[in-house]
Design an enzyme around this catalytic site. Structure first.
Site, PDB file in Angstrom:
ATOM      1  N   CYS A 167       0.837  -1.204   0.000  1.00 34.63           N
ATOM      2  CA  CYS A 167       0.000   0.000   0.000  1.00 34.63           C
ATOM      3  C   CYS A 167       0.875   1.258   0.000  1.00 34.63           C
ATOM      4  CB  CYS A 167      -0.917  -0.049   1.227  1.00 34.63           C
ATOM      5  SG  CYS A 167      -1.717   1.510   1.630  1.00 34.63           S
ATOM      6  N   CYS A 197       0.243   3.680   2.804  1.00 35.28           N
ATOM      7  CA  CYS A 197       0.721   3.107   4.067  1.00 35.28           C
ATOM      8  C   CYS A 197       2.211   3.399   4.244  1.00 35.28           C
ATOM      9  CB  CYS A 197       0.500   1.593   4.100  1.00 35.28           C
ATOM     10  SG  CYS A 197      -1.234   1.092   3.974  1.00 35.28           S
TER      11      CYS A 197
END
Length: 108
Positions: free
Chosen positions: A33, A36
């Site tokens: 991600c 992230c």
């Protein structure tokens, strides 16, 4: 990752987060991600600012699928703010440090 931030799993989530009296912040994330990864330095800075007042944890949703399902994590990253074991707020996606810190401080 800051030494204050704890990697949590289904085995230690209850002891680390749910049974904690006070505020805990859980970063639900995955290594693939992009947001992230971009949030990692922000979360480290949050740990530097508030690590002595709150529990900070990370849950890798690829490895801890059951926790992601239990807490209905549908978008990454999701920052779940717990107070006395209950979710009181969530921040989703890329969140500036000031916004994330303000959301956490509201429950201190």
């Amino acid at each position: 990752m800051s030494e204050v931030i704890k990697d949590v799993t289904v085995e230690n989530f209850k002891d680390t987060v749910v049974n904690h009296e006070g505020v805990a912040v859980v970063d639900f994330w995955a290594p693939w991600c992009g947001y992230c990864v971009r949030m990692m330095p922000v979360y480290d800075e949050l740990a530097a600012n508030l690590g002595d007042k709150v529990v900070l944890a990370k849950v890798n949703t690829d490895e801890q699928v059951d926790l992601a399902k239990e807490y209905q994590i549908e978008v990454l990253p999701t920052f779940a703010i717990f107070k006395n074991g209950e979710i009181v707020d969530r921040k989703i996606g890329y969140v500036p440090l000031s916004e994330l810190q303000a959301a956490v401080e509201k429950y201190l």
